[in-house]
Design a protein around this motif. Sequence first.
Motif, PDB file in Angstrom:
ATOM      1  N   GLY A 127       0.698  -1.305   0.072  1.00 26.35           N
ATOM      2  CA  GLY A 127      -0.127   0.143   0.010  1.00 26.35           C
ATOM      3  C   GLY A 127       0.894   1.128  -0.109  1.00 26.35           C
ATOM      4  N   GLY A 128       0.227   2.393   0.017  1.00 30.32           N
ATOM      5  CA  GLY A 128       0.940   3.770   0.031  1.00 30.32           C
ATOM      6  C   GLY A 128       1.724   3.892   1.272  1.00 30.32           C
ATOM      7  N   TYR A 129       2.964   3.926   1.342  1.00 33.75           N
ATOM      8  CA  TYR A 129       3.727   4.301   2.792  1.00 33.75           C
ATOM      9  C   TYR A 129       4.617   5.501   2.713  1.00 33.75           C
ATOM     10  CZ  TYR A 129       7.362   2.083   0.334  1.00 33.75           C
ATOM     11  OH  TYR A 129       8.190   1.608  -0.520  1.00 33.75           O
ATOM     12  N   LEU A 130       4.871   5.953   1.488  1.00 31.31           N
ATOM     13  CA  LEU A 130       5.702   7.107   1.523  1.00 31.31           C
ATOM     14  C   LEU A 130       5.226   8.455   1.137  1.00 31.31           C
ATOM     15  CD1 LEU A 130       8.605   8.051   1.696  1.00 31.31           C
ATOM     16  CD2 LEU A 130       9.051   7.417  -0.495  1.00 31.31           C
ATOM     17  N   LEU A 131       5.168   9.431   1.872  1.00 36.18           N
ATOM     18  CA  LEU A 131       4.594  10.819   1.333  1.00 36.18           C
ATOM     19  C   LEU A 131       5.560  11.210   0.472  1.00 36.18           C
ATOM     20  CD1 LEU A 131       2.054  12.663   1.696  1.00 36.18           C
ATOM     21  CD2 LEU A 131       3.444  13.803   3.578  1.00 36.18           C
ATOM     22  N   ALA A 132       5.044  11.497  -0.799  1.00 37.82           N
ATOM     23  CA  ALA A 132       6.126  12.278  -1.924  1.00 37.82           C
ATOM     24  C   ALA A 132       5.839  13.538  -2.228  1.00 37.82           C
ATOM     25  CB  ALA A 132       5.828  11.371  -3.180  1.00 37.82           C
ATOM     26  N   ARG A 133       6.731  14.426  -1.809  1.00 36.61           N
ATOM     27  CA  ARG A 133       6.753  15.835  -1.963  1.00 36.61           C
ATOM     28  C   ARG A 133       7.772  16.490  -2.982  1.00 36.61           C
ATOM     29  NH1 ARG A 133       3.430  18.639   1.597  1.00 36.61           N
ATOM     30  NH2 ARG A 133       4.601  20.331   1.357  1.00 36.61           N
ATOM     31  N   GLY A 134       7.332  17.164  -3.726  1.00 44.03           N
ATOM     32  CA  GLY A 134       8.510  17.861  -4.700  1.00 44.03           C
ATOM     33  C   GLY A 134       8.964  16.965  -5.732  1.00 44.03           C
ATOM     34  N   MET A 135       8.168  15.903  -5.992  1.00 41.59           N
ATOM     35  CA  MET A 135       8.739  15.048  -6.906  1.00 41.59           C
ATOM     36  C   MET A 135       7.766  14.885  -8.246  1.00 41.59           C
ATOM     37  SD  MET A 135       9.228  11.504  -4.198  1.00 41.59           S
ATOM     38  CE  MET A 135      10.025  10.590  -5.861  1.00 41.59           C
ATOM     39  N   GLY A 136       8.177  14.270  -9.254  1.00 41.58           N
ATOM     40  CA  GLY A 136       7.535  14.242 -10.605  1.00 41.58           C
ATOM     41  C   GLY A 136       6.662  12.855 -10.722  1.00 41.58           C
ATOM     42  N   ALA A 137       5.734  12.978 -11.015  1.00 39.25           N
ATOM     43  CA  ALA A 137       5.208  11.411 -11.208  1.00 39.25           C
ATOM     44  C   ALA A 137       5.485  10.711 -12.187  1.00 39.25           C
ATOM     45  CB  ALA A 137       3.511  11.733 -11.497  1.00 39.25           C
ATOM     46  N   PRO A 138       5.434   9.492 -12.337  1.00 40.75           N
ATOM     47  CA  PRO A 138       6.193   8.740 -13.426  1.00 40.75           C
ATOM     48  C   PRO A 138       5.561   9.290 -14.733  1.00 40.75           C
ATOM     49  CG  PRO A 138       5.533   7.239 -11.643  1.00 40.75           C
ATOM     50  CD  PRO A 138       4.835   8.725 -11.425  1.00 40.75           C
ATOM     51  N   GLY A 139       6.311   9.319 -15.705  1.00 39.60           N
ATOM     52  CA  GLY A 139       5.835   9.962 -17.209  1.00 39.60           C
ATOM     53  C   GLY A 139       5.805  11.222 -17.314  1.00 39.60           C
ATOM     54  N   GLY A 140       6.206  11.985 -16.185  1.00 39.35           N
ATOM     55  CA  GLY A 140       6.349  13.464 -16.195  1.00 39.35           C
ATOM     56  C   GLY A 140       5.072  14.179 -15.612  1.00 39.35           C
ATOM     57  N   GLY A 141       5.050  15.414 -15.389  1.00 44.55           N
ATOM     58  CA  GLY A 141       4.074  16.240 -14.710  1.00 44.55           C
ATOM     59  C   GLY A 141       4.378  16.061 -12.959  1.00 44.55           C
ATOM     60  N   PRO A 142       3.527  17.002 -12.452  1.00 42.53           N
ATOM     61  CA  PRO A 142       3.455  16.837 -11.179  1.00 42.53           C
ATOM     62  C   PRO A 142       2.971  15.601 -10.476  1.00 42.53           C
ATOM     63  CG  PRO A 142       1.623  18.410 -11.905  1.00 42.53           C
ATOM     64  CD  PRO A 142       2.416  17.849 -13.223  1.00 42.53           C
ATOM     65  N   TRP A 143       3.330  15.715  -9.173  1.00 38.79           N
ATOM     66  CA  TRP A 143       2.981  14.512  -8.469  1.00 38.79           C
ATOM     67  C   TRP A 143       1.586  14.926  -7.920  1.00 38.79           C
ATOM     68  CZ3 TRP A 143       5.592   9.875  -7.671  1.00 38.79           C
ATOM     69  CH2 TRP A 143       4.839   9.096  -6.747  1.00 38.79           C
ATOM     70  N   PRO A 144       0.357  13.840  -8.143  1.00 36.66           N
ATOM     71  CA  PRO A 144      -0.924  14.101  -8.111  1.00 36.66           C
ATOM     72  C   PRO A 144      -1.204  14.427  -6.472  1.00 36.66           C
ATOM     73  CG  PRO A 144      -0.617  11.766  -8.267  1.00 36.66           C
ATOM     74  CD  PRO A 144       0.841  12.621  -8.566  1.00 36.66           C
ATOM     75  N   THR A 145      -2.456  15.162  -6.624  1.00 38.39           N
ATOM     76  CA  THR A 145      -3.367  15.627  -5.240  1.00 38.39           C
ATOM     77  C   THR A 145      -4.682  15.111  -5.215  1.00 38.39           C
ATOM     78  OG1 THR A 145      -3.504  17.665  -5.662  1.00 38.39           O
ATOM     79  CG2 THR A 145      -1.553  17.312  -4.351  1.00 38.39           C
ATOM     80  N   CYS A 146      -5.331  14.657  -4.169  1.00 46.74           N
ATOM     81  CA  CYS A 146      -6.749  14.247  -4.415  1.00 46.74           C
ATOM     82  C   CYS A 146      -7.573  15.616  -4.252  1.00 46.74           C
ATOM     83  CB  CYS A 146      -7.025  13.147  -3.179  1.00 46.74           C
ATOM     84  SG  CYS A 146      -6.999  14.057  -1.478  1.00 46.74           S
ATOM     85  N   GLY A 147      -8.796  15.355  -4.432  1.00 42.18           N
ATOM     86  CA  GLY A 147      -9.737  16.293  -4.288  1.00 42.18           C
ATOM     87  C   GLY A 147      -9.961  17.274  -2.724  1.00 42.18           C
TER      88      GLY A 147
ATOM     89  N   PRO B 135      -5.387   7.909   2.357  1.00 41.16           N
ATOM     90  CA  PRO B 135      -6.295   7.356   3.157  1.00 41.16           C
ATOM     91  C   PRO B 135      -7.603   8.014   2.926  1.00 41.16           C
ATOM     92  CG  PRO B 135      -4.626   7.516   4.405  1.00 41.16           C
ATOM     93  CD  PRO B 135      -4.005   8.332   3.318  1.00 41.16           C
ATOM     94  N   CYS B 136      -7.673   9.508   2.815  1.00 45.79           N
ATOM     95  CA  CYS B 136      -9.069  10.227   2.797  1.00 45.79           C
ATOM     96  C   CYS B 136      -9.824   9.722   1.385  1.00 45.79           C
ATOM     97  CB  CYS B 136      -8.955  11.619   2.851  1.00 45.79           C
ATOM     98  SG  CYS B 136      -7.926  12.332   1.727  1.00 45.79           S
ATOM     99  N   CYS B 137      -8.939   9.270   0.387  1.00 48.60           N
ATOM    100  CA  CYS B 137      -9.836   8.959  -0.880  1.00 48.60           C
ATOM    101  C   CYS B 137      -9.327   7.226  -1.294  1.00 48.60           C
ATOM    102  CB  CYS B 137      -9.198   9.893  -2.040  1.00 48.60           C
ATOM    103  SG  CYS B 137      -9.605  11.438  -1.885  1.00 48.60           S
ATOM    104  N   ALA B 138      -8.718   6.611  -0.548  1.00 47.11           N
ATOM    105  CA  ALA B 138      -8.450   5.176  -1.208  1.00 47.11           C
ATOM    106  C   ALA B 138      -9.450   4.522  -1.320  1.00 47.11           C
ATOM    107  CB  ALA B 138      -7.334   4.557   0.138  1.00 47.11           C
ATOM    108  N   SER B 139     -10.441   4.438  -0.402  1.00 48.78           N
ATOM    109  CA  SER B 139     -11.633   3.671  -0.345  1.00 48.78           C
ATOM    110  C   SER B 139     -12.485   4.107  -1.656  1.00 48.78           C
ATOM    111  CB  SER B 139     -12.621   3.715   0.950  1.00 48.78           C
ATOM    112  OG  SER B 139     -12.795   4.975   1.062  1.00 48.78           O
TER     113      SER B 139
END
Length: 255
Positions: free
Chosen positions: A208-228, A245-249
């Motif tokens: 599962g997701g275990y590392l908070l990624a900040r200031g990183m680029g997403a795979p394939g380019g572009g900014p790392w995503p954020t939820c709503g 966790p707030c949007c995983a389910s």
Amino acid sequence: MIASVAALLEHATDLQALTLWQPWAWAVATPEVGKDVENRGWEPPPSALGRPLAIHAGLTYDADSAASIAEELGVRVPGKAQCVRGAVVAVAVLARAEAQSRSRWWVPGNVAWCLAGTVTLPRPVPCKGAQGLWRLPPEVLAQVRTQVLEALAPVAPTRVSGRVHGGSSRGGPAVVTGAVTIRGGQVVPCEDCRRPILGYGPGPHRHGGYLLARGMGAPGGGPWPTCGHGECYRMSCLGKPEAPPCCASAEGSAA
């Protein structure tokens, strides 16, 4: 060498305390945040150095400081309603006082009260605070000491020669890995990266997701995503974005 909190508290007849506004007390009591310096405009008395110090969460909540901690560390800081207030939340050893400190928590111009060996209380003990250094009432000291000694009590591992044995309330057997028994689960490969993890129940077993990624680029380019909700996605064990966790389910059900 600094003695442990448990060793110092076991036969102590009194315990000094320091009241911190929230969320600063939370930052000291939360291992993942690890606030190891308390900034004060005065030096502690020499008699307090090397002694245990109770961390008391006051009634005041500093929203500006909460926003600053969240921005600097990239962590979710509990709001006023979620923070414990008016209670002892942890005990640490006041190791030393420094005019300058390398800790990220030190604010220049203040005396750094350096904390070590912090023990978080599983059940915060309600207590009225005070300014400066003050002593816990005897009944509060007794409750704090009991929790510290319980939290640090050594647990002897069960030695079994590679056998699975026993059971647990979580529905799985006890798993023996070398000399240590892990109750309630089974060691299985992660379905994504195939590395061994501890899994429970019949469902899919993933890191599962275990590392908070900040200031990183997403795979394939572009900014790392954020939820709503504005929360940064976690990084999975394969280095891919994974919903917080707030949007995983919600995303899981949509998939």
